[in-house]
Design a protein around this motif. Structure first.
Motif, PDB file in Angstrom:
ATOM      1  N   GLN A   1       0.813  -1.212   0.000  1.00  0.00           N
ATOM      2  CA  GLN A   1       0.000   0.000   0.000  1.00  0.00           C
ATOM      3  C   GLN A   1       0.848   1.263   0.000  1.00  0.00           C
ATOM      4  N   LEU A   2       2.156   1.101   0.087  1.00  0.00           N
ATOM      5  CA  LEU A   2       3.070   2.232   0.026  1.00  0.00           C
ATOM      6  C   LEU A   2       4.321   1.802  -0.733  1.00  0.00           C
ATOM      7  N   LYS A   3       4.615   2.534  -1.808  1.00  0.00           N
ATOM      8  CA  LYS A   3       5.785   2.230  -2.624  1.00  0.00           C
ATOM      9  C   LYS A   3       6.502   3.534  -2.924  1.00  0.00           C
ATOM     10  N   PHE A   4       7.748   3.653  -2.442  1.00  0.00           N
ATOM     11  CA  PHE A   4       8.451   4.922  -2.623  1.00  0.00           C
ATOM     12  C   PHE A   4       9.956   4.689  -2.729  1.00  0.00           C
ATOM     13  N   ARG A   5      10.633   5.739  -3.204  1.00  0.00           N
ATOM     14  CA  ARG A   5      12.084   5.656  -3.368  1.00  0.00           C
ATOM     15  C   ARG A   5      12.690   7.025  -3.086  1.00  0.00           C
ATOM     16  N   LEU A   6      13.752   7.046  -2.267  1.00  0.00           N
ATOM     17  CA  LEU A   6      14.444   8.283  -1.909  1.00  0.00           C
ATOM     18  C   LEU A   6      15.516   8.588  -2.949  1.00  0.00           C
ATOM     19  N   LEU A   7      15.559   9.850  -3.400  1.00  0.00           N
ATOM     20  CA  LEU A   7      16.514  10.274  -4.418  1.00  0.00           C
ATOM     21  C   LEU A   7      17.304  11.474  -3.927  1.00  0.00           C
ATOM     22  N   GLU A   8      18.624  11.413  -4.067  1.00  0.00           N
ATOM     23  CA  GLU A   8      19.467  12.567  -3.797  1.00  0.00           C
ATOM     24  C   GLU A   8      19.521  13.415  -5.069  1.00  0.00           C
ATOM     25  N   CYS A   9      19.285  14.724  -4.925  1.00  0.00           N
ATOM     26  CA  CYS A   9      19.186  15.550  -6.129  1.00  0.00           C
ATOM     27  C   CYS A   9      19.917  16.887  -6.014  1.00  0.00           C
ATOM     28  N   SER A  10      20.745  17.067  -4.979  1.00  0.00           N
ATOM     29  CA  SER A  10      21.357  18.378  -4.726  1.00  0.00           C
ATOM     30  C   SER A  10      22.242  18.843  -5.872  1.00  0.00           C
ATOM     31  N   THR A  11      22.835  17.920  -6.623  1.00  0.00           N
ATOM     32  CA  THR A  11      23.722  18.310  -7.726  1.00  0.00           C
ATOM     33  C   THR A  11      22.977  18.494  -9.045  1.00  0.00           C
ATOM     34  N   GLN A  12      21.719  18.078  -9.096  1.00  0.00           N
ATOM     35  CA  GLN A  12      20.983  18.138 -10.359  1.00  0.00           C
ATOM     36  C   GLN A  12      19.831  19.145 -10.354  1.00  0.00           C
ATOM     37  N   ILE A  13      19.297  19.439  -9.179  1.00  0.00           N
ATOM     38  CA  ILE A  13      18.185  20.387  -9.094  1.00  0.00           C
ATOM     39  C   ILE A  13      18.556  21.478  -8.099  1.00  0.00           C
ATOM     40  N   PHE A  14      18.670  22.690  -8.576  1.00  0.00           N
ATOM     41  CA  PHE A  14      19.113  23.800  -7.736  1.00  0.00           C
ATOM     42  C   PHE A  14      18.094  24.076  -6.630  1.00  0.00           C
ATOM     43  N   GLY A  15      18.603  24.251  -5.417  1.00  0.00           N
ATOM     44  CA  GLY A  15      17.757  24.627  -4.287  1.00  0.00           C
ATOM     45  C   GLY A  15      17.119  23.472  -3.565  1.00  0.00           C
ATOM     46  N   PHE A  16      17.254  22.243  -4.107  1.00  0.00           N
ATOM     47  CA  PHE A  16      16.650  21.063  -3.485  1.00  0.00           C
ATOM     48  C   PHE A  16      17.741  20.082  -3.094  1.00  0.00           C
ATOM     49  N   GLU A  17      17.476  19.360  -2.022  1.00  0.00           N
ATOM     50  CA  GLU A  17      18.439  18.396  -1.501  1.00  0.00           C
ATOM     51  C   GLU A  17      18.031  16.962  -1.792  1.00  0.00           C
ATOM     52  N   LYS A  18      16.728  16.676  -1.614  1.00  0.00           N
ATOM     53  CA  LYS A  18      16.236  15.311  -1.793  1.00  0.00           C
ATOM     54  C   LYS A  18      14.848  15.330  -2.428  1.00  0.00           C
ATOM     55  N   LEU A  19      14.507  14.213  -3.044  1.00  0.00           N
ATOM     56  CA  LEU A  19      13.162  13.961  -3.537  1.00  0.00           C
ATOM     57  C   LEU A  19      12.751  12.575  -3.062  1.00  0.00           C
TER      58      LEU A  19
END
Length: 607
Positions: free
Chosen positions: A342-360
């Motif tokens: 009932q819950l499916k998710f994945r943590l993504l590191e994005c600090s080098t690819q999306i300015f101003g964001f650290e994680k998705l």
């Protein structure tokens, strides 16, 4: 109150929906979210289950269906202008020898009108204690000596104003005549309230609707949502004064709902069928709670501690919304995919690819449970006040329960929705530096001051927790919702925000759930290509730098309701009301795009 194709109706309390007749079949309606259930137990100590809103299938198989009654209860015929209460129109219909089965929707019984569908009156009265009733139309054509019908009326209601000039004064002790026969006449030439007249055909007494929004009377304490008992509508004593509004006004009904993202690890393994067995044993009274735990543990081969934890309601404490959400936030950021499907998710590191964001966090599947606990009229209340004890409750508007049993109810109605989403988490270091800037602090201070000057307590309470971080993240959420409408396959009205903002949280969830237009995968799958997602975010920021109402919008010191938005309007930032958690308030895109202090100002320089 719901507007149908023909008339508006008040949905009656779920106590009238026949859940009580289900017995053991109630297990099929239980929504399992023990984390949310435990939170509710602070205010609802006897609560046992959250139950689903019945569907057409349930209505056919189990005879479980919502019940409702017409409101407002006064109707008029657009052909003959006859104006009377629903029961009177119904009596005339049967007296004319017509089949009552065809009186839905209500129709005129006059032969010349050819069963014209009746029009429902659009004016109703509400009070701060949550009651609602019709204007006393039977007495509308009477006058008291102190009547002030010549007072200039603005022809429209002011949602946020509590100060009204004195309106029409009517005599509630009498009607215009003993053989009253009312007509509701609408002028085709005069579109003002003075062009609408209530006329008695018998005595010719007449009065227009001029000043109707200024009319006040003592509240009658009607509670139509509880249905009828012994042929009478439920009511209670009330000392409030009424306020006249149009029945489609937002202020007629504010639902007090709580929502929860389902976390599998925080759920009891006890099945719905076993929960009903436990209910039956407790209601029987033959066993103590400790004995029930022992019997269920042995019979069902369940750990005694598990059963005891499920039965333990004595230690329920008040859980602030920020604490409740932080549990979700921390769980998702751990990135540990549960075995539960009932819950499916994945943590993504994005600090080098999306300015101003650290994680998705890419949420390919999530479940949200929403439960309604109560409602208010005239003014909404904040989420934390929904479960507060009366001693801590700060509003002048009263919470009215959705159950006849009030806070002693064993059930509450809920909705279980499956969907997808993306949790965006901002860069911690950049955000910390940004929110310390003097210009940023000053702009947030303007919003707090405007909120404190508002006539609504709701605005003042929200402003207490208003920080630059909260305004930034809330505004960014809106800008991305507007941008995602172009690329993910969902209209903005099908997307929802969930803010995770505190000293320890710096994110927001944008999600879409079934029952809207999906879920289709178009939202979560944007995380598969972070470069493309970065382009979408940059496009949203670029659009935010250019509003069709600029420079007026960009340089505003306050606009919208109680001036609670700064550089934000319908042209650039606002979204459909159902997508926003804060009623489209506390927004300021200048915090994002200002050349001197904007969070994304370096992106704009590149663009």
């Amino acid at each position: 109150m719901i507007e149908t194709q023909d008339c508006s109706v008040i949905i009656e309390t779920f106590d009238n929906w026949q859940y009580k007749d289900l017995a053991n079949r109630l297990s099929a309606y239980i929504i399992k979210d023990d984390r949310l259930l435990n939170r509710l137990k602070n205010r609802f100590p006897n609560i046992r289950h959250i139950v689903q809103i019945p569907t057409d299938k349930n209505s056919f198989t189990d005879q479980v269906r919502p019940s409702a009654n017409y409101f407002s209860k006064w109707f008029y015929c657009a052909r003959c202008n006859r104006f009377a209460e629903y029961n009177e129109m119904k009596r005339r219909w049967t007296a004319a020898g017509k089949n009552i089965a065809y009186f839905n929707p209500p129709k005129c019984s006059n032969t010349e009108c050819k069963e014209e569908v009746l029009e429902q009156i659009r004016f109703v009265m509400t009070c701060k204690d949550g009651h609602i009733h019709d204007i006393p139309w039977k007495h509308w054509n009477t006058f008291l000596p102190e009547d002030h019908t010549d007072i200039e009326d603005d022809n429209a209601e002011d949602e946020t104003s509590n100060v009204k000039p004195q309106g029409p004064q009517i005599d509630l002790s009498r009607t215009c005549c003993q053989s009253q026969d009312l007509r509701y006449e609408i002028s085709k030439e005069n579109t003002e309230l003075t062009g609408i007249r209530v006329v008695c055909k018998t005595c010719k007494a007449v009065r227009t609707l001029k000043g109707i929004f200024n009319y006040q009377t003592d509240c009658f304490g009607k509670k139509y949502w509880l249905g009828m008992t012994n042929g009478s509508w439920a009511n209670e004593e009330c000392n409030q004064k009424t306020k006249v509004v149009v029945k489609t006004s937002n202020s007629v009904y504010y639902a007090n709902s709580l929502s929860s993202i389902y976390i599998p690890e925080m759920q009891s393994p006890i099945t719905n069928d076993v929960r009903i067995e436990i209910d039956n044993m407790l209601d029987n009274g033959a066993f103590t709670k400790e004995q029930v735990a022992q019997i269920i543990s042995i019979q069902k081969n369940i750990s005694l501690d598990v059963v005891k934890n499920y039965l333990d309601t004595g230690n329920a404490t008040y859980i602030p919304d920020i604490v409740f959400r932080e549990t979700e936030y921390n769980y998702l950021l751990r990135g540990e995919q549960p075995e539960n499907n009932q819950l499916k998710f994945r943590l993504l590191e994005c600090s080098t690819q999306i300015f101003g964001f650290e994680k998705l966090v890419k949420l390919e599947k999530l479940k949200k449970i929403t439960v309604q606990t109560s409602f208010t009229r005239q003014e909404p209340i904040d989420v934390d006040s929904i479960l507060q004890e009366d001693t801590s409750y700060e509003y002048t508007v009263k919470r009215q329960s959705v159950s006849k049993n009030n806070f002693d109810t064993k059930l509450l109605p809920g909705i279980e929705s499956y969907g997808e989403g993306i949790l965006f988490v901002l860069d911690k270091e950049k955000l910390t530096r940004w929110e310390l800037q003097e210009d940023v602090i000053e702009r947030t201070k303007i919003l707090r001051e405007n909120a404190n000057n508002s006539s609504w307590q709701y605005h003042k309470i929200i402003a207490r927790t208003l920080t630059p971080r909260k305004v930034l993240i809330h505004t960014l959420s809106h800008l991305l919702i507007r941008e995602l409408e172009y690329v993910c396959g969902y209209p903005a009205s099908s997307l929802q925000e969930r803010l995770y903002v505190s000293d320890t949280m710096r994110g927001f969830l944008i999600s879409a759930f079934d029952g809207t237009d999906g879920y289709l995968g178009g939202l979560a799958n944007l995380c598969n290509d972070l470069d493309k997602l970065n382009d979408i975010i940059q496009s949203a920021i670029n659009r935010a730098n250019d509003c069709s109402s600029d420079p007026i919008c960009m340089e505003s010191d306050g606009q919208g309701v109680s001036q609670l938005n700064l550089a934000s309007c319908h042209s650039c930032t606002l979204t459909p009301e159902i997508t926003c958690e804060l009623s489209n308030l506390f927004l300021d895109r200048k915090l994002l795009v200002s050349e001197t202090f904007g969070y994304f100002n370096s992106i704009l320089q590149v663009l």
